[in-house]
Design a protein around this motif. Structure first.
Motif, PDB file in Angstrom:
ATOM      1  N   THR A 254      36.586 -17.602  64.870  1.00  7.44           N
ATOM      2  CA  THR A 254      35.789 -16.391  65.074  1.00  7.44           C
ATOM      3  C   THR A 254      36.465 -15.194  64.421  1.00  7.44           C
ATOM      4  O   THR A 254      35.808 -14.376  63.758  1.00  7.44           O
ATOM      5  CB  THR A 254      35.578 -16.129  66.574  1.00  7.44           C
ATOM      6  N   ARG A 255      37.774 -15.076  64.617  1.00  6.90           N
ATOM      7  CA  ARG A 255      38.509 -13.987  63.958  1.00  6.90           C
ATOM      8  C   ARG A 255      38.417 -14.124  62.444  1.00  6.90           C
ATOM      9  O   ARG A 255      38.286 -13.125  61.718  1.00  6.90           O
ATOM     10  CB  ARG A 255      39.976 -14.004  64.385  1.00  6.90           C
TER      11      ARG A 255
ATOM     12  N   LYS B  60      34.993 -12.978  61.163  1.00  8.00           N
ATOM     13  CA  LYS B  60      34.907 -11.525  61.286  1.00  8.00           C
ATOM     14  C   LYS B  60      35.709 -10.845  60.188  1.00  8.00           C
ATOM     15  O   LYS B  60      35.266  -9.841  59.608  1.00  8.00           O
ATOM     16  CB  LYS B  60      35.397 -11.075  62.660  1.00  8.00           C
TER      17      LYS B  60
ATOM     18  N   GLU C 130      27.621 -19.829  73.991  1.00  6.37           N
ATOM     19  CA  GLU C 130      28.702 -19.517  73.062  1.00  6.37           C
ATOM     20  C   GLU C 130      28.153 -19.046  71.720  1.00  6.37           C
ATOM     21  O   GLU C 130      28.681 -18.100  71.111  1.00  6.37           O
ATOM     22  CB  GLU C 130      29.590 -20.744  72.861  1.00  6.37           C
TER      23      GLU C 130
ATOM     24  N   GLU D  35      26.756 -15.536  72.079  1.00  8.10           N
ATOM     25  CA  GLU D  35      27.847 -14.562  72.145  1.00  8.10           C
ATOM     26  C   GLU D  35      28.389 -14.287  70.745  1.00  8.10           C
ATOM     27  O   GLU D  35      28.709 -13.132  70.414  1.00  8.10           O
ATOM     28  CB  GLU D  35      28.963 -15.081  73.055  1.00  8.10           C
ATOM     29  N   LEU D  36      28.488 -15.326  69.919  1.00 14.07           N
ATOM     30  CA  LEU D  36      28.949 -15.130  68.548  1.00 14.07           C
ATOM     31  C   LEU D  36      27.979 -14.246  67.774  1.00 14.07           C
ATOM     32  O   LEU D  36      28.403 -13.327  67.052  1.00 14.07           O
ATOM     33  CB  LEU D  36      29.095 -16.480  67.842  1.00 14.07           C
TER      34      LEU D  36
ATOM     35  N   LYS E  17      25.979 -12.012  68.955  1.00 14.40           N
ATOM     36  CA  LYS E  17      26.140 -10.649  69.467  1.00 14.40           C
ATOM     37  C   LYS E  17      27.383  -9.990  68.872  1.00 14.40           C
ATOM     38  O   LYS E  17      27.345  -8.815  68.470  1.00 14.40           O
ATOM     39  CB  LYS E  17      26.236 -10.671  70.989  1.00 14.40           C
ATOM     40  N   GLU E  18      28.481 -10.727  68.794  1.00 16.60           N
ATOM     41  CA  GLU E  18      29.723 -10.170  68.250  1.00 16.60           C
ATOM     42  C   GLU E  18      29.571  -9.810  66.775  1.00 16.60           C
ATOM     43  O   GLU E  18      30.092  -8.782  66.322  1.00 16.60           O
ATOM     44  CB  GLU E  18      30.870 -11.161  68.436  1.00 16.60           C
ATOM     45  N   LEU E  19      28.856 -10.633  66.022  1.00 14.59           N
ATOM     46  CA  LEU E  19      28.655 -10.344  64.607  1.00 14.59           C
ATOM     47  C   LEU E  19      27.772  -9.110  64.418  1.00 14.59           C
ATOM     48  O   LEU E  19      28.036  -8.275  63.546  1.00 14.59           O
ATOM     49  CB  LEU E  19      28.029 -11.550  63.896  1.00 14.59           C
TER      50      LEU E  19
ATOM     51  N   ASP F  35      27.484  -6.694  66.575  1.00 10.65           N
ATOM     52  CA  ASP F  35      28.245  -5.547  67.071  1.00 10.65           C
ATOM     53  C   ASP F  35      29.271  -5.031  66.061  1.00 10.65           C
ATOM     54  O   ASP F  35      29.808  -3.927  66.233  1.00 10.65           O
ATOM     55  CB  ASP F  35      28.949  -5.895  68.386  1.00 10.65           C
ATOM     56  N   LEU F  36      29.561  -5.813  65.013  1.00  7.58           N
ATOM     57  CA  LEU F  36      30.441  -5.311  63.958  1.00  7.58           C
ATOM     58  C   LEU F  36      29.806  -4.140  63.225  1.00  7.58           C
ATOM     59  O   LEU F  36      30.506  -3.337  62.601  1.00  7.58           O
ATOM     60  CB  LEU F  36      30.761  -6.433  62.963  1.00  7.58           C
TER      61      LEU F  36
END
Length: 260
Positions: A135-136, A139, A172, A175-176, A178-180, A182-183
């Motif tokens: 994931t890191r 990103k 999961e 959530e990924l 959403k995280e992408l 949110d960048l």
């Protein structure tokens, strides 16, 4: 100059940097690190579907064709993933991560360098990278400065299981996504194709996405019926079926399509 760039014969089997200044040892590391992630989940460039999955291709193929045209013109990069209910390795968070990372590293030299660092951090590929590390990694790839538009297309998210585990595989993946989002990277575009399941909408709706409901589009159902008929009547095996069976297949798929 363009003529000085190294040709990539088959980026889905190997990867060689297209930057001439890369040393041979670095090129070797690139190949090993790319293969290391690719073993976990090969990039998916196309979708082969049985008749009961034909509905999905109508939506995703049109999107992919459009974006791939921009990619061919050098205006964009695309990474595509299809959740396949027939293959357990293509139903979870880890498979999605490894596929996206390997596709981006094959397309962009700058992303390959990020993957190469992850490879080195995991004892030269002798250790399996964790989901957190992947994931890191993705990103970091997406956040690199000076990149053109990057399109991440996630197809058939509703085929990702939501029945066991805490969190479940689907949770999961959501959530990924959403995280992408949110960048908030202006050059990164995430497209998710799915049936409007409640749990999926509960996560995606607050992100204020541009939504297209295909079953509400004019002529969508008619187009689906035409497509199903063309497949049933032209497929060599299906043409051997009795007429009543073929008509039953057409009627059933048309009724269950729900615009998808």
């Amino acid at each position: 100059m363009e003529s000085d760039r190294v040709s990539i014969v088959d980026p889905w089997k190997t990867y060689v940097s297209s930057t001439p200044s890369m040393q041979s040892s670095a090129v070797s590391t690139a190949y090993r690190s790319y293969s290391w992630v690719r073993k976990e989940h090969p990039p998916v460039r196309g979708v082969s579907m049985a008749v009961f999955e034909l509905i999905y291709i109508i939506t995703s193929s049109a999107i992919i064709e459009d974006v791939d045209g921009m990619r061919a013109a050098g205006l964009a990069t695309m990474a595509y993933y299809y959740f396949d209910f027939r293959d357990a390795k293509k139903q979870g968070h880890y498979g999605l991560l490894t596929s996206l990372v390997s596709q981006l590293s094959a397309e962009l030299d700058s992303c390959y360098e990020v993957l190469s660092r992850l490879y080195s951090d995991n004892a030269g590929g002798t250790r399996k990278p964790t989901s957190l590390a992947l994931t890191r990694c993705i990103k970091d790839m997406l956040s690199l400065p000076g990149q053109d538009h990057i399109y991440i297309i996630i197809d058939a998210l509703d085929e990702c299981p939501n029945v066991s585990g805490r969190p479940s595989a689907r949770e999961e993946v959501l959530e990924l996504v959403k995280e992408l989002v949110d960048l908030k990277l202006p050059n990164v575009h995430v497209c998710v194709a799915s049936r409007p399941e409640i749990d999926i909408r509960s996560v995606l709706d607050p992100l204020r996405p541009l939504q297209i409901s295909l079953h509400e589009e004019k002529g969508q159902k008619e187009d689906i019926i035409k497509y199903i008929k063309s497949v049933v009547y032209t497929d060599m095996n299906m043409r051997k079926w009795k007429k009543v069976i073929r008509e039953l297949v057409i009627d059933t798929l048309s009724e269950k399509a729900d615009g998808m």
